[in-house]
Design a protein around this motif. Structure first.
Motif, mmCIF file in Angstrom:
data_model
loop_
_atom_site.group_PDB
_atom_site.id
_atom_site.type_symbol
_atom_site.label_atom_id
_atom_site.label_comp_id
_atom_site.label_asym_id
_atom_site.label_seq_id
_atom_site.Cartn_x
_atom_site.Cartn_y
_atom_site.Cartn_z
ATOM 1 N N VAL A 144 1.187 -1.222 -0.375
ATOM 2 C CA VAL A 144 -0.425 -0.344 -0.396
ATOM 3 C C VAL A 144 0.792 1.462 0.261
ATOM 4 C CG1 VAL A 144 -1.658 1.382 1.030
ATOM 5 C CG2 VAL A 144 -1.801 -1.332 0.995
ATOM 6 N N ASP A 145 0.462 1.726 -1.116
ATOM 7 C CA ASP A 145 2.040 3.436 -0.825
ATOM 8 C C ASP A 145 0.565 4.560 -0.508
ATOM 9 O OD1 ASP A 145 3.000 5.922 -1.891
ATOM 10 O OD2 ASP A 145 4.546 4.326 -3.346
ATOM 11 N N PHE A 146 1.006 4.786 0.487
ATOM 12 C CA PHE A 146 0.149 5.538 0.944
ATOM 13 C C PHE A 146 0.230 7.122 0.017
ATOM 14 C CE2 PHE A 146 0.109 3.211 4.929
ATOM 15 C CZ PHE A 146 -0.774 2.704 4.813
ATOM 16 N N ASP A 147 1.241 7.512 -0.634
ATOM 17 C CA ASP A 147 2.255 8.601 -0.855
ATOM 18 C C ASP A 147 1.072 8.967 -2.098
ATOM 19 O OD1 ASP A 147 3.673 9.523 1.374
ATOM 20 O OD2 ASP A 147 5.471 8.968 0.601
ATOM 21 N N ARG A 148 1.145 7.947 -3.036
ATOM 22 C CA ARG A 148 0.805 7.635 -4.562
ATOM 23 C C ARG A 148 -0.792 7.147 -4.750
ATOM 24 N NH1 ARG A 148 4.724 4.324 -7.805
ATOM 25 N NH2 ARG A 148 3.714 4.805 -8.857
ATOM 26 N N ARG A 149 -1.092 7.100 -3.019
ATOM 27 C CA ARG A 149 -2.907 6.070 -2.850
ATOM 28 C C ARG A 149 -2.857 5.165 -4.046
ATOM 29 N NH1 ARG A 149 -6.176 9.241 -0.139
ATOM 30 N NH2 ARG A 149 -7.919 8.856 -1.327
ATOM 31 N N ARG A 150 -2.022 4.195 -3.497
ATOM 32 C CA ARG A 150 -2.459 3.360 -4.821
ATOM 33 C C ARG A 150 -1.852 1.568 -4.084
ATOM 34 N NH1 ARG A 150 1.138 5.000 -9.873
ATOM 35 N NH2 ARG A 150 0.124 3.095 -10.998
ATOM 36 N N VAL A 151 -2.062 0.754 -4.582
ATOM 37 C CA VAL A 151 -2.193 -0.707 -3.915
ATOM 38 C C VAL A 151 -1.292 -1.791 -4.977
ATOM 39 C CG1 VAL A 151 -3.198 -2.614 -2.426
ATOM 40 C CG2 VAL A 151 -4.310 -0.382 -2.452
ATOM 41 N N PHE A 152 -0.541 -2.118 -4.546
ATOM 42 C CA PHE A 152 0.007 -2.912 -5.461
ATOM 43 C C PHE A 152 0.240 -4.385 -5.026
ATOM 44 C CE2 PHE A 152 1.216 0.880 -6.032
ATOM 45 C CZ PHE A 152 1.840 1.181 -7.601
ATOM 46 N N VAL A 153 -0.517 -5.644 -5.790
ATOM 47 C CA VAL A 153 0.078 -7.311 -5.767
ATOM 48 C C VAL A 153 1.029 -7.732 -6.409
ATOM 49 C CG1 VAL A 153 -0.913 -9.183 -5.707
ATOM 50 C CG2 VAL A 153 -2.303 -7.643 -4.683
ATOM 51 N N ASP A 154 2.457 -7.848 -5.672
ATOM 52 C CA ASP A 154 3.501 -8.269 -6.620
ATOM 53 C C ASP A 154 4.004 -7.641 -7.563
ATOM 54 O OD1 ASP A 154 2.845 -11.476 -5.617
ATOM 55 O OD2 ASP A 154 2.104 -11.573 -6.759
ATOM 56 N N GLY A 155 4.025 -6.568 -7.599
ATOM 57 C CA GLY A 155 4.627 -5.427 -7.930
ATOM 58 C C GLY A 155 3.354 -4.612 -9.018
ATOM 59 N N ASN A 156 2.031 -4.674 -9.215
ATOM 60 C CA ASN A 156 1.239 -4.763 -10.121
ATOM 61 C C ASN A 156 0.033 -4.392 -9.787
ATOM 62 O OD1 ASN A 156 2.518 -6.214 -12.555
ATOM 63 N ND2 ASN A 156 1.447 -8.286 -11.477
ATOM 64 N N ASP A 157 -0.049 -3.097 -10.186
ATOM 65 C CA ASP A 157 -1.366 -2.011 -9.686
ATOM 66 C C ASP A 157 -2.861 -2.585 -10.037
ATOM 67 O OD1 ASP A 157 -2.485 -0.040 -8.759
ATOM 68 O OD2 ASP A 157 -1.543 1.501 -10.129
ATOM 69 N N VAL A 158 -3.274 -2.621 -8.352
ATOM 70 C CA VAL A 158 -5.001 -3.635 -8.784
ATOM 71 C C VAL A 158 -5.652 -2.915 -9.045
ATOM 72 C CG1 VAL A 158 -3.373 -5.381 -7.194
ATOM 73 C CG2 VAL A 158 -4.897 -3.073 -6.395
ATOM 74 N N HIS A 159 -5.597 -1.244 -8.842
ATOM 75 C CA HIS A 159 -6.965 -0.031 -10.081
ATOM 76 C C HIS A 159 -7.751 -0.626 -9.133
ATOM 77 C CE1 HIS A 159 -4.175 0.416 -12.927
ATOM 78 N NE2 HIS A 159 -3.940 -0.861 -13.238
ATOM 79 N N LEU A 160 -7.443 -0.103 -7.596
ATOM 80 C CA LEU A 160 -8.746 -0.074 -6.850
ATOM 81 C C LEU A 160 -9.616 1.561 -7.117
ATOM 82 C CD1 LEU A 160 -7.129 -0.628 -3.297
ATOM 83 C CD2 LEU A 160 -8.219 -2.213 -4.894
ATOM 84 N N THR A 161 -10.807 1.261 -6.280
ATOM 85 C CA THR A 161 -11.477 2.223 -6.788
ATOM 86 C C THR A 161 -11.183 3.475 -5.382
ATOM 87 O OG1 THR A 161 -13.499 1.579 -5.216
ATOM 88 C CG2 THR A 161 -13.816 1.165 -7.466
ATOM 89 N N GLN A 162 -11.491 4.796 -5.102
ATOM 90 C CA GLN A 162 -11.837 5.553 -4.085
ATOM 91 C C GLN A 162 -11.907 5.185 -2.954
ATOM 92 O OE1 GLN A 162 -13.076 8.991 -3.951
ATOM 93 N NE2 GLN A 162 -11.621 10.251 -3.016
ATOM 94 N N ASN A 163 -12.495 4.858 -3.264
ATOM 95 C CA ASN A 163 -13.367 4.023 -1.264
ATOM 96 C C ASN A 163 -13.102 2.724 -1.230
ATOM 97 O OD1 ASN A 163 -15.459 5.847 -0.902
ATOM 98 N ND2 ASN A 163 -16.668 5.329 -1.756
ATOM 99 N N GLU A 164 -12.571 1.798 -2.052
ATOM 100 C CA GLU A 164 -12.201 0.671 -2.761
ATOM 101 C C GLU A 164 -10.937 1.618 -1.163
ATOM 102 O OE1 GLU A 164 -13.702 -1.653 -5.816
ATOM 103 O OE2 GLU A 164 -12.081 -1.250 -6.036
#
Length: 235
Positions: A144-164
């Motif tokens: 979980v990259d708090f600064d970029r507000r993105r979540v990665f699994v095995d290096g891949n962005d999983v493209h969560l929605t804002q609420n997710e």
């Protein structure tokens, strides 16, 4: 680059509100504005901003009342901006739950620094050492990259929605602790969301489809039946 953070400016003096909005917008923040207490409370609950800049002297409601009310259900960072210079006013606002206090007048650099600090503190109050040191939470292949507000699994962005993303980030901030359904619902959707956790269950099902290899046997986010959810402890 566009900043993913939304800032609510609660200020009835139009020139000051416009000044702050211009600064923040120029630096990529998304800005929404409220001119009185009633509108502020409505926008906090309906828009769920990431940070609130609050003037204590709104025309219909004292800022202290707003802080106290919001703190009853949310940990959104609250940055007070006020012409009140007495120490007791600052202490009272901070004791009620404000995160910081700026005295008018103030400059561009100070405002931006205080905003960045408040947002950073929001993600590092958890005590998770990984987040404290790097701005990231890592558990196995999940990051979980708090600064970029993105979540990665095995290096891949999983493209969560804002609420997710907000759900995952909140659970990551308190990794190892159970967060109740009510706390999660009210933190994400506000106090008027009610107690039906169907919307949370739907979002969680979508999250697990995106981050878990087998959603039926999760490795990252666990269900505590009848209580809430828990993020596995980080590395």
């Amino acid at each position: 680059m566009k900043c993913p953070y939304t800032v609510l400016i609660a200020e009835d003096e139009n020139n000051i509100a416009s000044f702050m909005a211009t600064i923040l917008t120029a630096n990529g923040y998304q800005v929404i504005r409220a001119k009185d207490g009633a509108e502020t409370m409505m926008m906090v609950t309906s828009h769920c901003p990431d940070l609130m800049i609050l003037d204590l002297g709104l025309p219909d409601m004292d800022g202290g009342q707003i802080i106290q009310s919001v703190r009853g259900w949310s940990q959104i960072p609250i940055l007070v901006v006020s012409a009140r210079t007495h120490e007791r006013d600052k202490v009272e606002a901070l004791d009620l739950g404000a995160d910081d206090y700026i005295t008018k007048p103030f400059g561009t650099a100070e405002l931006l620094a205080r905003v960045r600090t408040a947002l950073r503190r929001m993600h590092t109050n958890s005590g998770a050492q990984d987040a404290l040191q790097t701005g990231r939470f890592t558990c196995g292949g999940l990051t979980v990259d708090f600064d970029r507000r993105r979540v990665f699994v095995d290096g891949n962005d999983v493209h969560l929605t804002q609420n997710e993303y907000k759900i995952v980030a909140l659970l990551a901030a308190y990794a190892g602790r159970v967060l109740t359904y009510d706390l999660l619902i009210h933190s994400i959707w506000g106090p008027n969301a009610g107690e039906d956790n169907q919307i949370l269950r739907v979002n969680m099902a979508n999250i697990r489809r995106k981050i878990e290899k087998n959603p039926a046997e999760p490795h990252y986010i666990f269900t505590e039946m009848g209580v809430g959810y828990r993020m596995a402890e980080g590395e």
